[in-house]
Enzyme design. Sequence first.
Site, PDB file in Angstrom:
ATOM      1  N   ASP A   5     -26.761 -27.377 -10.859  1.00  0.00           N
ATOM      2  CA  ASP A   5     -28.086 -27.991 -10.706  1.00  0.00           C
ATOM      3  C   ASP A   5     -28.579 -28.461 -12.072  1.00  0.00           C
ATOM      4  OD1 ASP A   5     -30.467 -28.823  -9.598  1.00  0.00           O
ATOM      5  OD2 ASP A   5     -31.355 -26.820  -9.504  1.00  0.00           O
TER       6      ASP A   5
ATOM      7  N   ASP B 237     -35.480 -23.074 -13.232  1.00  0.00           N
ATOM      8  CA  ASP B 237     -36.772 -22.826 -12.573  1.00  0.00           C
ATOM      9  C   ASP B 237     -36.677 -21.757 -11.487  1.00  0.00           C
ATOM     10  OD1 ASP B 237     -35.534 -24.227 -10.401  1.00  0.00           O
ATOM     11  OD2 ASP B 237     -36.302 -26.114 -11.194  1.00  0.00           O
TER      12      ASP B 237
ATOM     13  N   HIS C 265     -33.690 -28.459  -2.478  1.00  0.00           N
ATOM     14  CA  HIS C 265     -32.993 -27.197  -2.711  1.00  0.00           C
ATOM     15  C   HIS C 265     -32.272 -26.683  -1.462  1.00  0.00           C
ATOM     16  CE1 HIS C 265     -35.658 -27.186  -6.319  1.00  0.00           C
ATOM     17  NE2 HIS C 265     -34.525 -26.770  -6.866  1.00  0.00           N
TER      18      HIS C 265
ATOM     19  N   GLN D 238     -35.781 -28.943 -25.367  1.00  0.00           N
ATOM     20  CA  GLN D 238     -36.423 -29.915 -24.495  1.00  0.00           C
ATOM     21  C   GLN D 238     -37.937 -29.735 -24.522  1.00  0.00           C
ATOM     22  OE1 GLN D 238     -34.748 -28.952 -20.663  1.00  0.00           O
ATOM     23  NE2 GLN D 238     -35.354 -26.826 -20.830  1.00  0.00           N
TER      24      GLN D 238
ATOM     25  N   GLU E 178     -28.330 -20.627 -17.865  1.00  0.00           N
ATOM     26  CA  GLU E 178     -29.331 -21.627 -18.255  1.00  0.00           C
ATOM     27  C   GLU E 178     -29.377 -21.715 -19.774  1.00  0.00           C
ATOM     28  OE1 GLU E 178     -32.352 -24.190 -18.961  1.00  0.00           O
ATOM     29  OE2 GLU E 178     -31.537 -23.863 -16.955  1.00  0.00           O
TER      30      GLU E 178
ATOM     31  N   ASP F 138     -25.034 -22.374 -23.113  1.00  0.00           N
ATOM     32  CA  ASP F 138     -24.560 -23.667 -22.636  1.00  0.00           C
ATOM     33  C   ASP F 138     -23.531 -23.443 -21.534  1.00  0.00           C
ATOM     34  OD1 ASP F 138     -24.016 -26.699 -23.123  1.00  0.00           O
ATOM     35  OD2 ASP F 138     -22.045 -25.745 -23.219  1.00  0.00           O
ATOM     36  N   ALA F 139     -23.709 -24.121 -20.406  1.00  0.00           N
ATOM     37  CA  ALA F 139     -22.847 -23.875 -19.243  1.00  0.00           C
ATOM     38  C   ALA F 139     -21.388 -24.193 -19.538  1.00  0.00           C
ATOM     39  CB  ALA F 139     -23.342 -24.702 -18.058  1.00  0.00           C
TER      40      ALA F 139
END
Length: 516
Positions: A378, A305, A283, A251, A325, A359-360
């Site tokens: 998220d 983040d 959040h 990204q 992540e 990768d989730a």
Amino acid sequence: MTVAVVVALAQRPARAVLLGTVLLVAVCGFIYELVIVAMGTYLLGNSIEQVSLVLAAFVSSMGAGSLLSRPLMGRPVVSFALVECLVALIGGLSAIGLYAAFAYLDLYQPVMLLFAASIGLLVGCEIPLLVVLLQRVRRQETGTSVAELLAADYLGAVVGGVSFPLLLLPFLGQIDTALAVGALNLGAGVVVVWLLGGDLSARTRRWLGVAFAAVLAVLGATAALADRFEVDARQALYDDPIVLSERTRYQEIVLTRSLAGGDLRLFLNGDLQFSSKDEYRYHEALVHPAMAGSRSRVLVLGGGDGLAMREVLRYPDVREAVQVELDPRMLRLAREDERLRALNGDSLRDRRVRTVTRDAFAWLRTAPAHAFDVVIADFPDPDDAALAKLYSVELYGLVRRALAPGGRLVVQSGSPYFAQKAYWSIAASLEGAGLAVTSYHVDVPSFGDWGFHLAGTARPALTLDPPPRPLRFLDGPTLQAAAVFGRDRRRPPGDLRSTLDKPRIVAYAREGYRDY
């Protein structure tokens, strides 16, 4: 040694060089396609649509180019050299041209199709001309020449396909990659003129040399100005000054900060992820309803983040928190960038936190069963086919397996106002995985009306178990009101489930934002 044998020996290196040229131009053509696809994915998302349109324009134009090459076969050396000049110029400038079209003209898709079609047309001219040149080196059956040429061409596609994501994109980026490949195309033209242009007149060779030099000068000047252009073009896309910009293999990460310094914003592939002015609203609403109950072990999917993790760590009885992540660079920035660290409270450096770079979906397939009291999803909004799997019945089935008895899952679910069907599609997909759902939404000024779904094997109550430090936004009455939806934003009828086979949520998300 007979004359025939000498000629045959001389032909072999010439034929090898020519077949190497076939491989080279195949590498170049394939990389141009990948550059255009990657640029569209970064700037617009929706990679399946970008790939489909680029391939359709490129391949159809290749067919047209093959037909249009017939008048050029009378002078194949000169024709091939000029074709290489044109493809080097157009292909080399494709990435910077697309960036300019997106940043300044809002004409990305027409320009994308124009570049893809133009490059495809020229690449289509290359193949028939190379067949003629191969026959000039040594006469043989046309089928044999075509077989050798296609073998080199397909091998070139493999080389281009492997080198682009592993070498060119990480080290050069899209603009410099396109320029470098343009120079390679130019080199192919030079090689053919050197190898087979002995019967050309001195004047023709001189003009071809001027053409090669002119195209190389344009590519070189563009390369010298590319960094400055990219900074200016990227800044044109954002309201506030850019303080960090990085392109990873996954990204584009951009941080902006207002001139007054009071608003830090994170963008991924151009989409806003948070504003420091109001991220606490998002959040707090995402995390704390799910934390009401047992919470010894917590899993955060996405949210690299560290802001969701900050809220998780407010509870001293959290023993272990796992952060999954995809992008390692995002995790590194969250741990090392002073601006993000100040915002996330150094959450990813906490001794209770374990980070996983994967990768989730893939990670959940091997995650321990019944291991987590709370799972927080998220993820970025599902406006791209690549993200649709993260909002699928199949993923929620994997999460259900990972939940401990009585565990809760919360999913950031987009806007029930702007993307009503996409929002309720997530609820339907959760139910499709055997989970009971409680839906709620709050106002986040940077995003508007923003929604979430809280889910478990039994319908979870929408309540709070406040942490020791008071929340800034969320309290009991606010949360109870969040469960109320206006008549025009309630769940529409029909089967809205999104699966790996039928990723409906992408169409719903795009449809929802079409008029905004």
